[in-house]
Design a protein around this motif. Structure first.
Motif, PDB file in Angstrom:
ATOM      1  N   PRO A 293     -26.225   1.407 -66.311  1.00  0.00           N
ATOM      2  CA  PRO A 293     -26.253   2.309 -67.474  1.00  0.00           C
ATOM      3  C   PRO A 293     -27.302   1.855 -68.484  1.00  0.00           C
ATOM      4  CG  PRO A 293     -24.006   1.594 -66.967  1.00  0.00           C
ATOM      5  CD  PRO A 293     -24.919   0.736 -66.156  1.00  0.00           C
ATOM      6  N   LEU A 294     -27.847   2.827 -69.197  1.00  0.00           N
ATOM      7  CA  LEU A 294     -28.807   2.520 -70.253  1.00  0.00           C
ATOM      8  C   LEU A 294     -28.072   2.006 -71.483  1.00  0.00           C
ATOM      9  CD1 LEU A 294     -31.088   5.678 -69.911  1.00  0.00           C
ATOM     10  CD2 LEU A 294     -31.522   3.383 -69.016  1.00  0.00           C
ATOM     11  N   ILE A 295     -28.685   1.059 -72.192  1.00  0.00           N
ATOM     12  CA  ILE A 295     -28.074   0.509 -73.396  1.00  0.00           C
ATOM     13  C   ILE A 295     -29.090   0.526 -74.527  1.00  0.00           C
ATOM     14  CG2 ILE A 295     -26.435  -0.935 -72.130  1.00  0.00           C
ATOM     15  CD1 ILE A 295     -28.279  -3.308 -72.588  1.00  0.00           C
ATOM     16  N   PRO A 296     -28.617   0.497 -75.789  1.00  0.00           N
ATOM     17  CA  PRO A 296     -29.534   0.567 -76.934  1.00  0.00           C
ATOM     18  C   PRO A 296     -30.428  -0.671 -77.010  1.00  0.00           C
ATOM     19  CG  PRO A 296     -27.263   1.010 -77.594  1.00  0.00           C
ATOM     20  CD  PRO A 296     -27.209   0.483 -76.200  1.00  0.00           C
ATOM     21  N   PRO A 297     -31.628  -0.523 -77.546  1.00  0.00           N
ATOM     22  CA  PRO A 297     -32.512  -1.684 -77.704  1.00  0.00           C
ATOM     23  C   PRO A 297     -32.130  -2.497 -78.937  1.00  0.00           C
ATOM     24  CG  PRO A 297     -33.594   0.281 -78.519  1.00  0.00           C
ATOM     25  CD  PRO A 297     -32.258   0.730 -77.981  1.00  0.00           C
ATOM     26  N   VAL A 298     -32.671  -3.679 -79.014  1.00  0.00           N
ATOM     27  CA  VAL A 298     -32.479  -4.535 -80.178  1.00  0.00           C
ATOM     28  C   VAL A 298     -33.490  -4.131 -81.249  1.00  0.00           C
ATOM     29  CG1 VAL A 298     -32.626  -6.908 -81.035  1.00  0.00           C
ATOM     30  CG2 VAL A 298     -31.595  -6.435 -78.794  1.00  0.00           C
ATOM     31  N   GLY A 299     -33.014  -3.934 -82.480  1.00  0.00           N
ATOM     32  CA  GLY A 299     -33.886  -3.542 -83.586  1.00  0.00           C
ATOM     33  C   GLY A 299     -34.429  -4.735 -84.342  1.00  0.00           C
ATOM     34  N   ARG A 300     -34.984  -4.473 -85.535  1.00  0.00           N
ATOM     35  CA  ARG A 300     -35.593  -5.540 -86.338  1.00  0.00           C
ATOM     36  C   ARG A 300     -34.580  -6.607 -86.749  1.00  0.00           C
ATOM     37  NH1 ARG A 300     -38.293  -3.759 -91.492  1.00  0.00           N
ATOM     38  NH2 ARG A 300     -36.400  -2.518 -91.677  1.00  0.00           N
ATOM     39  N   SER A 301     -33.322  -6.189 -86.892  1.00  0.00           N
ATOM     40  CA  SER A 301     -32.284  -7.127 -87.326  1.00  0.00           C
ATOM     41  C   SER A 301     -31.899  -8.110 -86.239  1.00  0.00           C
ATOM     42  CB  SER A 301     -31.028  -6.345 -87.753  1.00  0.00           C
ATOM     43  OG  SER A 301     -30.461  -5.663 -86.631  1.00  0.00           O
ATOM     44  N   GLY A 302     -32.374  -7.869 -85.008  1.00  0.00           N
ATOM     45  CA  GLY A 302     -31.989  -8.717 -83.892  1.00  0.00           C
ATOM     46  C   GLY A 302     -30.697  -8.290 -83.240  1.00  0.00           C
ATOM     47  N   ARG A 303     -30.166  -7.127 -83.671  1.00  0.00           N
ATOM     48  CA  ARG A 303     -28.906  -6.644 -83.127  1.00  0.00           C
ATOM     49  C   ARG A 303     -29.094  -5.264 -82.504  1.00  0.00           C
ATOM     50  NH1 ARG A 303     -24.169  -7.215 -87.453  1.00  0.00           N
ATOM     51  NH2 ARG A 303     -22.985  -6.833 -85.526  1.00  0.00           N
ATOM     52  N   GLN A 304     -28.226  -4.954 -81.559  1.00  0.00           N
ATOM     53  CA  GLN A 304     -28.193  -3.615 -80.990  1.00  0.00           C
ATOM     54  C   GLN A 304     -27.396  -2.697 -81.899  1.00  0.00           C
ATOM     55  OE1 GLN A 304     -26.512  -4.617 -77.122  1.00  0.00           O
ATOM     56  NE2 GLN A 304     -28.394  -3.920 -76.128  1.00  0.00           N
ATOM     57  N   GLU A 305     -27.798  -1.458 -81.934  1.00  0.00           N
ATOM     58  CA  GLU A 305     -27.063  -0.467 -82.715  1.00  0.00           C
ATOM     59  C   GLU A 305     -25.733  -0.151 -82.044  1.00  0.00           C
ATOM     60  OE1 GLU A 305     -27.742   4.215 -83.532  1.00  0.00           O
ATOM     61  OE2 GLU A 305     -29.427   2.908 -84.046  1.00  0.00           O
TER      62      GLU A 305
END
Length: 448
Positions: A151-163
């Motif tokens: 399954p596809l998962i959200p990417p990591v953003g600037r905060s270093g966390r996934q949404e």
């Protein structure tokens, strides 16, 4: 061609990507040195490119040879000087130029999606009308995945966390991917793509880009190029951008909402409004045409097996052709606006649709309604999700059967295009059926 040559010289272009859109919306063509491009004043491609499926297969021989020359001849591709754009992600000074396709006698190729849209626009012009559209493109950002079974998962953003969770209209959630979107806007500006607002949509890492309203052919070209651009931007930033209609289980699907209006060419006034500012009969007939014929044209706006996952129960996508004012549960929404900007928003097309064919089919249904004087149903007050009167096909197979029987599509788009399109989509559907899904392995492997 002289104007295009000067455009290339002014930008010191050394290489040209000569492209056409196939039925799926994939950019097909050749890459040529600028000197060869100018000297040859076009390119040749096999006609069979336009009967190629998304998997690279071709339609059955009986359809193939009924629609194409058995010698597999070339079609002539002529560059459109109004559809020339730089390629901002290329290492060398490169341009991409969209081409129109013709046969040996100089006739437009019926299977070409861009020619299909131009044919619909000529219908409006013959009546002294000019349609305008404003597309809204939804898409997901995901982590890169090389295993299609995962399954596809959200990417990591600037905060270093996934949404996580639903972040509709969240500025902070959109800002997580600021570096990506800054490059996206820069690259689109370099190509003169007319982007408007960026919105965080309902899904996890799901976004929406709105385009300013304008000429349908230009907007279709821009969406065609925007999809390429966003994918390239995503690659640069180590993530994936997808326009699949339903890429993630239990998340909302991605649409290509189309706002459409019509003006009178001679006066510049909207034909959708009367002098007193009220809805005109042509506006109501336009809606009536969408209601009557959108079901027949559904595979042009929901072209893939995955497209119909967006229409499953308990999703945010309307699976109807009801209409209502400021009602997002209707497939056809009439936004609140002043009389000159009166429009209908077709909320049915998926983001995975070929933009040329989605815009062409939506405008065609409205046009035929105006010509035939089709009256719409009564507008809906309240929720339309549960309404059963104006339902649409819920599988690609049933939608293709209805499309193949459409007299309206045969009359206006031609039997060759209709036969070719249905054949391509049926081959894709048969390929899909041969794939064993993870659901089958999970629940049937040790249970049956």
């Amino acid at each position: 061609m002289d104007r295009l040559a000067k455009w290339l010289e002014a930008r010191q272009i050394t290489e040209v990507e000569c492209v056409v859109s196939d039925i799926t919306g994939i950019a097909r063509g050749k890459i040529a040195p600028v000197s060869k491009f100018i000297a040859e004043r076009g390119m040749r491609l096999p006609e069979s490119v336009l009967l190629q499926t998304v998997t690279g297969d071709y339609v059955d021989d009986d359809v193939y040879y009924a629609l194409l020359d058995p010698a597999d001849i070339d079609m002539l591709c002529i560059p459109d000087p109004d559809a020339a754009h730089i390629v901002p992600w290329a290492q060398e000074a490169t341009a991409q130029v969209i081409h129109d396709t013709y046969d040996r006698m100089g006739n437009p190729i019926a299977l070409s999606p861009r020619n299909v849209l131009k044919k619909v626009l000529s219908l409006y012009e013959s009546q002294g009308w000019r349609p305008l559209v404003a597309p809204e493109m939804e898409f997901y950002l995901t982590t890169r995945s090389t295993d299609p079974d995962l399954p596809l998962i959200p990417p990591v953003g600037r905060s270093g966390r996934q949404e996580t969770g639903r972040q509709s209209f969240s500025i902070d959630a959109a800002n997580e991917f600021d570096p990506l979107f800054e490059d996206m806007y820069d690259w689109c500006e370099a190509q003169e793509l007319d982007l408007d607002t960026l919105i965080h949509e309902e899904g996890t890492a799901q976004m929406e880009i709105n385009f300013r309203h304008g000429a349908p052919l230009s907007l279709a070209d821009q969406i065609f190029l925007f999809k390429r651009t966003l994918r390239e931007v995503a690659l640069k930033h180590g993530v994936t951008a997808t326009f699949m209609a339903k890429p993630i289980t239990n998340e909302p699907g991605s649409a290509m909402h189309l706002h459409q209006s019509v003006i009178d060419i001679s006066s510049g006034q909207s034909v959708f409004s009367q002098p007193d500012g009220s809805m005109s009969s042509l506006f109501l007939h336009h809606i009536g045409g969408l209601q009557k014929y959108m079901s027949e044209a559904l595979p042009l706006i929901a072209p893939n097996v995955n497209s119909f996952r967006r229409f499953l129960p308990d999703t945010s996508a309307p699976v109807n052709v009801e209409w209502g004012e400021e009602n997002r549960t209707c497939g056809l929404r009439v936004p609140n606006s002043d009389p000159q900007n009166r429009r209908v928003e077709n909320r049915l097309p998926g983001a995975d649709a070929n933009p040329y064919l989605a815009i062409a089919s939506s405008l065609l249904c409205g046009y035929v309604g105006m010509i035939e004087g089709v009256n719409p149903s009564a507008p809906i007050q309240g929720r339309a999700f549960e309404r059963r009167n104006l339902k649409l096909p819920v599988t690609l197979e049933t939608a293709l059967e209805e499309m193949q029987q459409s007299r309206m599509l045969k009359q206006y788009l031609g039997e060759s295009f209709l036969s070719g399109y249905v054949a391509v989509k049926r081959v894709e559907n048969e390929n899909f059926k041969q794939v064993i899904s993870s659901w089958e392995r999970e629940f049937l492997l040790l249970s049956v």
